[in-house]
Design an enzyme around this catalytic site. Structure first.
Site: not given
Length: 636
Positions: A277, A363, A391
């Site tokens: 990243k 979640e 969610r």
């Protein structure tokens, strides 16, 4: 003209000789940094997918072949290479490019994504559809290692391995989601790629074969045994996928031949690609979290602190409250589904590491995990975005509310979120929470009230959600201590000025839920209206509501949430239950998905700024507004 400027679509890309692709990657990475520094947006994740994006569009016949990007915050290189380079200056702005894939934006955006872990399911659906229709097309899902912590990804793998169709899943393993990733799977992948174990063990097969008889079966067994020791092949192959990798995701000479070979394979394939990243921009490589979603910045300097400290954000208010309450009450535990920075929990983790739980992008699990903690006498606080609690809705009902467990839900990003657009808007939480028995919903109007209502919520023995927006509020000074506000009670913030000789119900009362209290107060000065800070969407302060209704001719409800089923509906229901007939104008977010753009502009377009509120009230109650307003001095 640069090489990048000659690429108008992937067909142009596929005309390039292989030896020019490295130059294209370099130019694309430079353009990304320059572009995002001017608009703000996701940076680290996009820098990490430059070579992978080039390789995918180079090898596969897009858009006929389908690429589904998980989450989608790594698709800027994809947008640039698919004809949208000239529109990048409009990124995440009103009327401009979305920061995520959108089917309405381009035929190359095959599936709209912005929430994590949906790509494999969607791509599998496309692959099965291609098989059903007899179409010879490739379907590729690109998913990050952070997204692999969600159960939905494994549900899709479980189905995909037996679906008998051609599907390629690419695991973009950058050891990073938004916050640093957690969990056993991530730990396994990290150990796999670290140290000399993999480097040495991957050559076991070659070393043994040098002295072993050239028997095919023996060689095959040795290769499979070595592979099984050092890569997660056994995990994904048990799902029915052919595991390939890991390979360097920044090495085009590895990526392209591998993808070309996979293209001719049948059945479900799993390619493990390792990327970094922030690749190619040293500041993002050093701090990929800070550069995950920066605002505008100077690429030569990097991110800098503003000269004038900004007002406290609601997220910061929550973070400070969490630490203060944890110091006071040892039962408090904090939970986040992979949003440590976004939810303001960095300091809490530093001070109370044994009471901090990042459960990964999971979640549903975060809600039920909190329920289990609450069953044993702890006081869990779940810090979660409004859009992400959607969610975990079944868990909210089944595991928390039915058992009436004392879990506090700190709902960040309630209301409009600006540049992230409709996928991240917290437009629905009042409507989807207030219909659940045992749930309560608090709507603070400002930073100080947010702190107090969080304390109120924590003191309850039932589930309570406190919803607050992204960014800063009115700048109200913070009071020290942990003082609560009365549960379920509002307050009158402005009282209408009565004219001489008036009797009976007169004028308009505005019932504000949340931060729209302040534009309501501004509009009320022009309209000579009463303003009530309701504070709670559930329970509604029925006593105060009926009192205000009895003394006014009309009521206006105001909320930064879906007007259908929202707090205004709750007020209307309460009036109806009391047998009180009163004109009610419900103002909130209209029944539409609201695009990305500047939050203030979006609120204005919804008629939820002071001018819009006044205009809506005059349009509905024209005679009444005209009768009372001219007797007053117009302010502003």
């Amino acid at each position: 003209m640069s090489l990048l400027e000659t690429i108008h679509d992937p067909a142009d890309l596929r005309k390039l000789p292989r030896n020019q692709l490295a130059q294209l990657a370099s130019e694309l990475r430079t353009y990304l940094i320059e572009s995002v520094s001017q608009t703000g947006g996701h940076l680290s994740s996009n820098l990490g997918t430059v070579e992978l994006t080039i390789a995918l569009h180079y090898v596969f016949n897009t858009p006929y072949d389908r690429i589904v990007w998980d989450v989608g915050h790594q698709t800027y290189p994809h947008k640039i290479l698919t004809g949208r380079r000239d529109r990048m200056p409009s990124l995440r702005q009103l009327g401009g490019l979305s920061g995520f894939p959108q089917r309405t934006e381009s035929e190359y955006d095959t599936f709209g994504t912005a929430h994590s872990s949906t790509s494999i399911s969607a791509a599998l659906g496309m692959a099965v559809a291609a098989k059903t229709k007899g179409e010879d097309r490739e379907v590729i899902a690109v998913i990050g290692d952070g997204a692999m912590s969600a159960g939905m990804a494994f549900e899709a793998l479980n189905n995909g391995g037996v679906a008998e169709c051609d599907l390629l899943v690419i695991l973009n393993d950058n050891d990073m989601s938004i916050s640093p990733p957690v969990g056993a799977l991530n730990r396994y992948l990290a150990q796999l790629m670290s140290g000399q174990f993999y480097t040495n063990a991957k050559n076991v097969g070659k070393n043994v074969l040098k002295v072993a008889p050239p028997l095919f079966e023996l060689a095959k067994r040795i290769e499979e045994h070595a592979k099984g020791m050092v890569v997660p092949a056994t995990l994904f192959e048990k799902f029915g996928f052919n595991y390939i990798g890991p390979i360097d995701g920044h090495d085009l000479d590895s990526l392209i031949p591998t993808l070309e070979n996979i293209k001719h394979l049948k059945g479900p394939q799993f390619l493990h690609v390792v990327t970094k990243k922030g690749q190619g921009y040293k500041m993002a490589e050093a701090d990929p979290v800070a550069y995950h979603g920066p605002g505008k910045f100077d690429p030569a300097v990097g991110l800098t602190k503003p000269a004038t400290p900004p007002k406290l954000t609601f997220t910061q208010v929550f973070g400070q409250w969490l630490c203060d309450m944890a110091e006071k009450d040892s039962r408090l535990v904090g939970i986040t589904p992979a949003m440590r920075e976004g939810s303001g929990m960095v300091e809490f983790e530093r001070r109370y590491p044994k009471r901090y739980y990042d459960v990964g992008i999971a979640e549903q699990h975060s809600v039920t995990f909190a329920a289990g903690l609450a069953c044993e006498g702890l006081k869990p606080v779940v810090a979660i975005y409004s859009t992400f609690l959607q969610r975990g809705y079944d868990q909210l009902i089944h595991d928390v509310a039915i058992q009436n467990l004392p879990v506090v839900f700190a709902l960040d990003r309630a209301g409009l979120v600006g540049a992230d657009g409709p996928t991240h808007a917290g437009a629905y939480d009042i409507a989807y929470l207030r219909c659940i028995p045992n749930m309560s919903v608090a709507c603070p109007a400002d930073e100080n009230e947010c702190r107090k209502l969080l304390t109120t919520a924590f003191e309850q023995d039932t589930p309570v959600a406190v919803r607050y927006p992204r960014g800063s509020g009115a700048g109200v000074p913070m009071e020290e201590g942990l003082q609560p506000l009365p549960f379920g009670k509002g307050e009158v913030r402005r009282t209408r000025i009565a004219a001489a000789g008036e009797s009976g119900p007169q004028g308009i009362a505005i019932l504000a839920f949340g931060t729209l209290l302040y534009p309501a107060l501004a509009a009320a000065e022009r309209l000579n209206a009463t303003v009530v800070n309701m504070r709670w969407a559930k329970p509604i302060d029925t006593e105060l509501l009926l009192q205000v209704a009895a003394t006014h001719e009309a009521l206006v409800t105001l909320e930064e949430g879906a007007v259908m089923g929202g707090a205004g509906s709750a007020a209307a229901e309460a009036l109806n239950a009391a047998g009180l007939v009163k004109p009610v104008l419900q103002l909130g977010l209209r029944d539409e998905f609201i695009e990305h753009g500047d939050p203030a502009k979006l609120l204005s377009m919804q008629g939820l700024d002071a001018g819009g509120i006044e205009a809506s009230i005059r349009a509905r109650f024209g005679d009444l507004a005209a009768r009372v307003a001219p007797t007053l001095k117009v302010v502003g």
